[in-house]
Scaffold this motif. Sequence first.
Motif, PDB file in Angstrom:
ATOM      1  N   ALA A  18      -4.876   5.080   0.002  1.00  7.47           N
ATOM      2  CA  ALA A  18      -4.976   4.025  -0.995  1.00  7.47           C
ATOM      3  C   ALA A  18      -4.537   2.708  -0.377  1.00  7.47           C
ATOM      4  O   ALA A  18      -3.503   2.662   0.297  1.00  7.47           O
ATOM      5  N   TRP A  40      -9.385   0.608  -5.925  1.00  7.78           N
ATOM      6  CA  TRP A  40      -9.503   1.865  -6.653  1.00  7.78           C
ATOM      7  C   TRP A  40     -10.737   2.642  -6.235  1.00  7.78           C
ATOM      8  O   TRP A  40     -10.722   3.880  -6.204  1.00  7.78           O
ATOM      9  N   SER A  70       0.829  -1.209   0.000  1.00  6.85           N
ATOM     10  CA  SER A  70       0.000   0.000   0.000  1.00  6.85           C
ATOM     11  C   SER A  70       0.860   1.254   0.000  1.00  6.85           C
ATOM     12  O   SER A  70       0.506   2.265  -0.625  1.00  6.85           O
ATOM     13  N   ILE A  92      -9.947   5.084  -3.243  1.00  9.14           N
ATOM     14  CA  ILE A  92      -8.755   5.929  -3.233  1.00  9.14           C
ATOM     15  C   ILE A  92      -9.147   7.408  -3.204  1.00  9.14           C
ATOM     16  O   ILE A  92     -10.047   7.844  -3.934  1.00  9.14           O
ATOM     17  N   ALA A 112      -6.108  -3.958  -5.660  1.00 10.12           N
ATOM     18  CA  ALA A 112      -6.047  -2.512  -5.466  1.00 10.12           C
ATOM     19  C   ALA A 112      -7.469  -1.986  -5.313  1.00 10.12           C
ATOM     20  O   ALA A 112      -8.311  -2.201  -6.181  1.00 10.12           O
ATOM     21  N   LEU A 119       1.156   6.987  -6.819  1.00 11.35           N
ATOM     22  CA  LEU A 119       0.092   7.965  -7.040  1.00 11.35           C
ATOM     23  C   LEU A 119       0.558   9.369  -6.654  1.00 11.35           C
ATOM     24  O   LEU A 119       0.321  10.344  -7.380  1.00 11.35           O
ATOM     25  N   ARG A 146       0.771   4.178  -2.760  1.00  6.34           N
ATOM     26  CA  ARG A 146       0.609   5.594  -2.435  1.00  6.34           C
ATOM     27  C   ARG A 146       1.759   6.418  -3.015  1.00  6.34           C
ATOM     28  O   ARG A 146       1.548   7.544  -3.487  1.00  6.34           O
TER      29      ARG A 146
END
Length: 350
Positions: A203, A217, A183, A220, A215, A190, A187
């Motif tokens: 996230a 999504w 994770s 997020i 994931a 992103l 992160r």
Amino acid sequence: MKKVSSLSELGLGDDVSRAFFRPLQQAAPPSPTKRQIKISVIGTGNVGMAIAQTILTQDLADELALVDAKPDKLRGEMLDLQHAAAFLPRTKICASPDYAVTAASDLCIITAGARQIAGESRLDLVQRNLALFREIVPPLARYSPDALLLVVSNPVDVLTYIAWKLSGFPPNRVIGSGTNLDSSRFRFLLADHLEVNAQDVQAYMVGEHGDSSVALWSSISVGGVPVLSSLEKHQIAYEAEVLESIRKAVVGSAYEVIRLKGYTSWAIGYSVASLARSLLRDQHRIHPVSLLAKGFYGIPDDHEVFLSLPARLGRGGVLSVANVQLTDEESNRLRSSAHTLWEIQRQLGI
């Protein structure tokens, strides 16, 4: 010349302190409420020592115990850390191949494990690690019956299940490092793309720690702004294939580090230290860690599998599991991970 790790071994008596310090008159004894935190790290390889070093520099323990099957390397690592005492918070550091050194630990971190060899099946690897854990977990449970167990060794989900079975501990006190680091990698990617601090990105990767991780999504957010709904609102096109390629990049980032330097160490050191802080300081922070997942998100009650879910962590271990809203696809992938792990566990015979 005799090897020594303290001046008392050279003949300097304990009473020498009277020459340096004068005791107070009518001093009260130490407060009985003062709590000393003890952490034990099992395995002093690259990962174990990165964890130990991070725990020391972040002042998370009053006492650190190291255990390894190789006594010379173990003593060398202990001395190397002890020699940094002038630059670190005051922490007692001890080491021994004997698990008695871990007695009364608050947290036992297991990093020891057999590595997969070429051509070896996943089940064969698990069986070899099962034999190793039969030597590690029972003495830890015996010497520290009230401790939290944190498993870092891979395959972490199945080994956390094994540690739970061998320890006899309640499931909330047996935790795997799981996808906490995955994770963080998620992160980072992103945050790097959006040019924000990774701490402002929420996230999670969940499920199995490995190629089938999921994931989330749909949940997020960046600075509190939901990512997917914001893209849709601004009519910014994205494709499911792009999202999947990002997930694969997160999973593959560990392999890239291993290819370049031979192993991973520093990131897992910081990841595990963050878990130790949340647990021992009762911070109630949310981490995606490997826990007993039966009954959550549609995972059958008879599947005693450990996999990562966002969980609230504190002094009692896993306090609760976050009720994250998953899409149908995310739920299906999570249950598929659980089924894969369950099939492996059924063949272990424990």
